[in-house]
Design a protein around this motif. Sequence first.
Motif, PDB file in Angstrom:
ATOM      1  N   GLY A  47      50.744  30.845  24.401  1.00  0.00           N
ATOM      2  CA  GLY A  47      50.011  29.585  24.395  1.00  0.00           C
ATOM      3  C   GLY A  47      49.580  29.120  25.771  1.00  0.00           C
ATOM      4  N   SER A  48      50.351  29.426  26.791  1.00  0.00           N
ATOM      5  CA  SER A  48      50.008  28.990  28.153  1.00  0.00           C
ATOM      6  C   SER A  48      49.102  29.982  28.874  1.00  0.00           C
ATOM      7  CB  SER A  48      51.289  28.802  28.966  1.00  0.00           C
ATOM      8  OG  SER A  48      51.980  30.037  29.126  1.00  0.00           O
ATOM      9  N   GLY A  49      48.729  31.061  28.186  1.00  0.00           N
ATOM     10  CA  GLY A  49      47.791  32.012  28.778  1.00  0.00           C
ATOM     11  C   GLY A  49      48.424  33.054  29.672  1.00  0.00           C
ATOM     12  N   GLU A  50      49.762  33.221  29.585  1.00  0.00           N
ATOM     13  CA  GLU A  50      50.402  34.196  30.467  1.00  0.00           C
ATOM     14  C   GLU A  50      49.982  35.628  30.142  1.00  0.00           C
ATOM     15  OE1 GLU A  50      54.403  33.862  32.095  1.00  0.00           O
ATOM     16  OE2 GLU A  50      54.702  32.131  30.779  1.00  0.00           O
ATOM     17  N   LEU A  51      49.752  35.923  28.873  1.00  0.00           N
ATOM     18  CA  LEU A  51      49.306  37.269  28.529  1.00  0.00           C
ATOM     19  C   LEU A  51      47.971  37.568  29.203  1.00  0.00           C
ATOM     20  CD1 LEU A  51      49.413  39.935  26.951  1.00  0.00           C
ATOM     21  CD2 LEU A  51      48.318  38.742  25.040  1.00  0.00           C
ATOM     22  N   GLU A  52      47.048  36.638  29.108  1.00  0.00           N
ATOM     23  CA  GLU A  52      45.737  36.846  29.731  1.00  0.00           C
ATOM     24  C   GLU A  52      45.867  36.975  31.246  1.00  0.00           C
ATOM     25  OE1 GLU A  52      41.208  35.139  29.371  1.00  0.00           O
ATOM     26  OE2 GLU A  52      42.868  33.732  29.093  1.00  0.00           O
ATOM     27  N   LYS A  53      46.739  36.173  31.835  1.00  0.00           N
ATOM     28  CA  LYS A  53      46.951  36.260  33.278  1.00  0.00           C
ATOM     29  C   LYS A  53      47.504  37.625  33.673  1.00  0.00           C
ATOM     30  CE  LYS A  53      47.944  31.302  33.812  1.00  0.00           C
ATOM     31  NZ  LYS A  53      49.033  30.306  34.091  1.00  0.00           N
ATOM     32  N   ALA A  54      48.389  38.162  32.836  1.00  0.00           N
ATOM     33  CA  ALA A  54      48.973  39.476  33.123  1.00  0.00           C
ATOM     34  C   ALA A  54      47.906  40.563  33.082  1.00  0.00           C
ATOM     35  CB  ALA A  54      50.087  39.790  32.123  1.00  0.00           C
ATOM     36  N   LEU A  55      47.023  40.494  32.097  1.00  0.00           N
ATOM     37  CA  LEU A  55      45.970  41.500  31.985  1.00  0.00           C
ATOM     38  C   LEU A  55      44.999  41.408  33.154  1.00  0.00           C
ATOM     39  CD1 LEU A  55      45.215  41.269  28.152  1.00  0.00           C
ATOM     40  CD2 LEU A  55      46.759  42.835  29.335  1.00  0.00           C
ATOM     41  N   ILE A  56      44.682  40.190  33.550  1.00  0.00           N
ATOM     42  CA  ILE A  56      43.795  39.997  34.705  1.00  0.00           C
ATOM     43  C   ILE A  56      44.466  40.516  35.970  1.00  0.00           C
ATOM     44  CG2 ILE A  56      42.715  38.250  36.191  1.00  0.00           C
ATOM     45  CD1 ILE A  56      42.270  36.576  33.632  1.00  0.00           C
ATOM     46  N   MET A  60      53.044  44.704  33.059  1.00  0.00           N
ATOM     47  CA  MET A  60      52.975  43.302  32.624  1.00  0.00           C
ATOM     48  C   MET A  60      54.154  42.507  33.177  1.00  0.00           C
ATOM     49  SD  MET A  60      51.734  43.879  28.661  1.00  0.00           S
ATOM     50  CE  MET A  60      51.872  42.133  28.234  1.00  0.00           C
ATOM     51  N   LEU A  61      55.317  43.127  33.238  1.00  0.00           N
ATOM     52  CA  LEU A  61      56.491  42.455  33.796  1.00  0.00           C
ATOM     53  C   LEU A  61      56.316  42.215  35.288  1.00  0.00           C
ATOM     54  CD1 LEU A  61      59.343  41.363  33.278  1.00  0.00           C
ATOM     55  CD2 LEU A  61      60.219  43.646  33.803  1.00  0.00           C
ATOM     56  N   LEU A  62      55.741  43.186  35.986  1.00  0.00           N
ATOM     57  CA  LEU A  62      55.462  42.994  37.413  1.00  0.00           C
ATOM     58  C   LEU A  62      54.507  41.824  37.623  1.00  0.00           C
ATOM     59  CD1 LEU A  62      55.026  46.675  38.690  1.00  0.00           C
ATOM     60  CD2 LEU A  62      56.898  45.103  39.222  1.00  0.00           C
ATOM     61  N   ALA A  63      53.519  41.694  36.753  1.00  0.00           N
ATOM     62  CA  ALA A  63      52.583  40.564  36.853  1.00  0.00           C
ATOM     63  C   ALA A  63      53.335  39.243  36.779  1.00  0.00           C
ATOM     64  CB  ALA A  63      51.550  40.656  35.728  1.00  0.00           C
ATOM     65  N   LYS A  64      54.276  39.181  35.855  1.00  0.00           N
ATOM     66  CA  LYS A  64      55.081  37.972  35.686  1.00  0.00           C
ATOM     67  C   LYS A  64      55.911  37.699  36.933  1.00  0.00           C
ATOM     68  CE  LYS A  64      58.358  36.095  32.243  1.00  0.00           C
ATOM     69  NZ  LYS A  64      59.126  36.452  31.018  1.00  0.00           N
ATOM     70  N   TYR A 118      51.577  36.250  38.874  1.00  0.00           N
ATOM     71  CA  TYR A 118      50.169  36.468  38.560  1.00  0.00           C
ATOM     72  C   TYR A 118      49.247  36.318  39.775  1.00  0.00           C
ATOM     73  CZ  TYR A 118      52.426  35.876  34.083  1.00  0.00           C
ATOM     74  OH  TYR A 118      53.291  35.996  33.025  1.00  0.00           O
ATOM     75  N   ILE A 119      49.810  36.471  40.962  1.00  0.00           N
ATOM     76  CA  ILE A 119      49.003  36.487  42.193  1.00  0.00           C
ATOM     77  C   ILE A 119      48.647  37.939  42.483  1.00  0.00           C
ATOM     78  CG2 ILE A 119      48.950  35.965  44.661  1.00  0.00           C
ATOM     79  CD1 ILE A 119      51.053  33.786  44.099  1.00  0.00           C
ATOM     80  N   SER A 120      47.369  38.259  42.443  1.00  0.00           N
ATOM     81  CA  SER A 120      46.924  39.645  42.562  1.00  0.00           C
ATOM     82  C   SER A 120      47.407  40.281  43.855  1.00  0.00           C
ATOM     83  CB  SER A 120      45.394  39.715  42.493  1.00  0.00           C
ATOM     84  OG  SER A 120      44.930  39.213  41.267  1.00  0.00           O
ATOM     85  N   MET A 121      47.714  41.558  43.772  1.00  0.00           N
ATOM     86  CA  MET A 121      48.187  42.295  44.932  1.00  0.00           C
ATOM     87  C   MET A 121      47.013  42.678  45.826  1.00  0.00           C
ATOM     88  SD  MET A 121      51.060  44.795  43.201  1.00  0.00           S
ATOM     89  CE  MET A 121      51.703  45.298  44.801  1.00  0.00           C
ATOM     90  N   SER A 122      47.264  42.680  47.108  1.00  0.00           N
ATOM     91  CA  SER A 122      46.240  43.055  48.078  1.00  0.00           C
ATOM     92  C   SER A 122      46.056  44.565  48.085  1.00  0.00           C
ATOM     93  CB  SER A 122      46.648  42.573  49.475  1.00  0.00           C
ATOM     94  OG  SER A 122      45.884  43.213  50.468  1.00  0.00           O
ATOM     95  N   CYS A 123      44.842  44.988  48.412  1.00  0.00           N
ATOM     96  CA  CYS A 123      44.577  46.429  48.528  1.00  0.00           C
ATOM     97  C   CYS A 123      45.412  47.053  49.637  1.00  0.00           C
ATOM     98  CB  CYS A 123      43.095  46.666  48.818  1.00  0.00           C
ATOM     99  SG  CYS A 123      41.990  46.131  47.507  1.00  0.00           S
ATOM    100  N   GLU A 124      45.771  46.243  50.636  1.00  0.00           N
ATOM    101  CA  GLU A 124      46.538  46.756  51.772  1.00  0.00           C
ATOM    102  C   GLU A 124      48.039  46.723  51.528  1.00  0.00           C
ATOM    103  OE1 GLU A 124      44.058  44.373  52.187  1.00  0.00           O
ATOM    104  OE2 GLU A 124      42.631  45.985  52.656  1.00  0.00           O
TER     105      GLU A 124
END
Length: 744
Positions: A409-418, A455-459, A463-469
């Motif tokens: 409901g809070s959109g965590e699944l979508e955040k994980a996929l993104i 998905m667990l790592l995203a959590k 949900y802050i995207s990892m840098s390419c570096e």
Amino acid sequence: MKYFQYSDCETKNYFIFTLRQVGSWSGNVEDNAPGNKIKARVPSFQRGLVWEPQQIELLWDSIFRGFPIGSIVIIDRIKEQHDKSNPTHAKSEQTQESEVDTSHHILDGQQRCNAIAWGFVDPWKDGISNDVVLWLDLIPKSLLKNTTRKYLFRVATKAHPWGFHNGDEASILKVEQRKEFMEKVDNFKENFKKYDCEKLSYKFKEKYLSQNFNERPLPSLALPYYAEFPVPVFLLFRHFKEGKLDWDALAQEEWISFVESWAKEANKISDISKGEREIVESGLRKAEQCRLIALLVSNEGIENSIDNIEQIFQRLNGQGTPLDNEELIYSMIKAYWPEIEEIMNKLAKKPITDVRLVNLGIRIALTEESDQKIESQLTVDQIRKIFSKNPDKDIKDLEKRERIEKYFGSGELEKALIWIDESFLYEEKSRTYGLPAYLRSSIAWSSREVFAWLMLLAKRYQYISMSCEDKNTRRIIGLALVVHWFGIDKEKAINRLINESDLSSIKIADMNKNSDKRLVLVPLNITDLNEAFQLDENSSPEQLINWSSFWQGVVVRNKDGKEKKTDEQNESIGLFIEKLRQQQELLVYAQREYLEDAFKGFDPSNKLMWKGHNRPWDYDHILASEKLNGTGKGKREQLKFHEICKAWQQSIGNQVAVDFSFNRAAQDIDPIEKYKSVKIKGYNLKERGFDVFASDDELESFKLNLSDLQSKNDPLNPARSFVLANKKRLIKIYQEWYDNLQID
């Protein structure tokens, strides 16, 4: 024609419907039965489409032959349930039928009802899905031979616009047949304006020519491969009145002109004989006379609660096409929590189907920060305890439901996929080492534990995207692919990674420590891989003759071709190489720049696209398979080094991922001409991202024929050159992955 009115059976526990009435439930078919009050639709908790093409084709064959087609089970509309989106509606239209006129829900038989609906739906009508087109071949001729069919119905899908084999099993077409189909599409496009297409409207012509012909055509704009004169079934019903088909009116349909243009002079509607016409009309009469019985689950017999309805559904399901465990769980959740389907429908981008995503999402929602492993998939009983409205529910089950509903409901699944896409997918300018979208979805399909870990790592990364570096970015991709490709016990292997805070320092071999069996096959470094093959310029005739398979050449025999003692380490290396030699997804990674650029519109989340060889590219053999075929016992005795050459010919060292049009155009050209002269979607592979060959001399080594291996022709040098060129190329493909993702 008599139609059974609602009043005929309203005091009974069943209803009787015509096929057209059943088709009208889709909202896209006109119901010409006056007074019909029944509108039965599919409730949210039902699964998606699962019927195979042959089931649809054989159902319609049964209908046209007057065979019984069984019954369905319906219930008064379940107030707690929404209507499932209709498969005949185009996804882009976001069409949603009004649920106000839904009188009943289908508990059992939705696949049959959907199959019936496709016979009445016009796929060229605006707002209609073109995922499936149902055809009937009016002049099947010999195509019915060796089948149990009387009528050759043809299903074409977005993934298989060429249709399926004409046998009862409706198997997937061979690569050569698909290439032939695509060649016909190309030729027809080039000559489209030359044909006598006066009956075709400007809109039809524009729609046809606006297709992306570099990819597969729409199923509504091409004819099935195994058909002589296919006509969309809805057109036959449109012109069938009072027991007769109006052939003259049918002939005026612009699609008939298109069929005739496609077939050139091979077939015309006027060529259909009187006997063939009578067979078609007989089938249409039986279809109009066909009735589908709907058994009604009475509210008087049971309490119309979602718990009882869910259990009825599960028991009915055991009689039809079985649900796998994930589908069963998703159906149960939707029964108790129908809002989940709306949440999933709002997801903008999905790497896989809702069924898999929901099951993975539940596991991640229930995995605590301190857990040593990812929560296992829930059982049916656990789902029922968590989601049912039992007043005596355990407090732990209540907490689990709250956590699951919060996660979705809070959109965590979508955040994980993104997060997964933004952190790990290939980017031309920034993340050149990243995953092609195809591999991301392949992990989700074939290695659910690996995708659950991402998905667990995203959590855990909030949900802050990892840098390419970030040093961990490459490492995570590398570890994911190691377990995906070379994992033996993927669940235990992933659980070894759960509590690693610094993934850049973990050694892959450490994943096997303190385990009574191997969890992963450890990738070899480049030097060790080269040595493991035991092949070089000095390889003797004895070694090459005894190198009958990768296992023989790597594990069983020494470099001199004699048998050696094997040990656990040697067997582990052999098992790894057995996996490596046929891992075509390594080609996808090595050629990621080309594939991502050439197939931007490819949707790897569509499970239909994954059945068989459903992808917009093919794995082309540089040295074609048939070049070393045709070795009967007599010929084999005259050949030397055939087995080692054949083994390497089937490895990824002899393969390139290319689009179908290139493969068709180049299949009869020798390797040098194929890859130097023929452009792939406008450019040569050597100029884009991955240099397929180190030198033209090595490419020359792929020009090998059976005659080169005959004893009288001094076969040692051509055989050894071919094997070494293959080995070098396989190692180069592997190194592209190994070095870029810092595998060790």
